[in-house]
Design a protein around this motif. Structure first.
Motif, mmCIF file in Angstrom:
data_model
loop_
_atom_site.group_PDB
_atom_site.id
_atom_site.type_symbol
_atom_site.label_atom_id
_atom_site.label_comp_id
_atom_site.label_asym_id
_atom_site.label_seq_id
_atom_site.Cartn_x
_atom_site.Cartn_y
_atom_site.Cartn_z
ATOM 1 N N VAL A 90 -42.695 -24.932 -43.257
ATOM 2 C CA VAL A 90 -42.754 -24.788 -44.608
ATOM 3 C C VAL A 90 -42.405 -23.574 -45.413
ATOM 4 O O VAL A 90 -42.220 -22.575 -44.561
ATOM 5 C CB VAL A 90 -44.332 -25.105 -45.220
ATOM 6 N N THR A 91 -41.943 -23.340 -46.323
ATOM 7 C CA THR A 91 -41.550 -22.457 -47.433
ATOM 8 C C THR A 91 -42.704 -22.257 -48.362
ATOM 9 O O THR A 91 -42.948 -23.650 -48.981
ATOM 10 C CB THR A 91 -40.227 -22.134 -47.498
ATOM 11 N N ILE A 92 -42.571 -21.314 -49.093
ATOM 12 C CA ILE A 92 -43.447 -21.046 -50.157
ATOM 13 C C ILE A 92 -42.608 -21.685 -51.630
ATOM 14 O O ILE A 92 -41.644 -21.082 -51.511
ATOM 15 C CB ILE A 92 -43.993 -20.180 -50.545
ATOM 16 N N GLY A 93 -43.038 -22.342 -52.351
ATOM 17 C CA GLY A 93 -42.412 -22.812 -53.662
ATOM 18 C C GLY A 93 -43.158 -22.162 -54.752
ATOM 19 O O GLY A 93 -44.315 -21.400 -54.753
ATOM 20 N N ASN A 94 -42.887 -22.498 -56.060
ATOM 21 C CA ASN A 94 -43.712 -22.135 -56.928
ATOM 22 C C ASN A 94 -44.713 -22.680 -57.680
ATOM 23 O O ASN A 94 -45.585 -22.267 -58.321
ATOM 24 C CB ASN A 94 -42.577 -22.023 -58.294
#
Length: 118
Positions: free
Chosen positions: A112-116
């Motif tokens: 995963v990566t971080i979103g807004n």
């Protein structure tokens, strides 16, 4: 971290501690392919909103992803680039999201990566 696993092999496992919460049911994943195999099939999706209480579309997506892993060979990993569950600080939504992706994350590496919305 597991290391030294034979390549392209099914690995069966359970998690828990045998205490009050007990053990999970048995899960299985396939270890990575040999380094000589250059091609990897993987899945990617983003923006998996959980519009509680109407989160049926998110569950349908999980069912489709699970089928793609089991029936169509997309077992390399899953990339989820942001907006995981729209929890925005809600522990209830994070717990729900964790339960939602468990049929996937117990079978393949879930990156995963971080979103807004995290």
């Amino acid at each position: 971290v597991l290391s030294g696993l034979p390549t392209s092999t099914q690995v069966f496992y359970r998690v828990g501690n045998g205490g009050a919460l007990g053990w999970s049911s048995e899960r299985v994943f396939t270890s990575r392919k040999s380094m000589s195999e250059r091609a990897v099939k993987f899945l990617m999706y983003a923006d998996q909103a959980l519009p509680v209480p109407l989160f049926a579309p998110a569950w349908r997506l999980v069912g489709q992803v699970k089928r793609d892993i089991e029936e169509n060979g997309f077992g390399g990993f899953l990339l989820h680039p942001g907006d995981l569950g729209y929890a925005e600080g809600s522990t209830f939504i994070w717990d729900l999201w964790g339960s939602l992706i468990e049929p996937i994350s117990s079978r393949v590496a879930y990156m995963v990566t971080i979103g807004n919305h995290e």
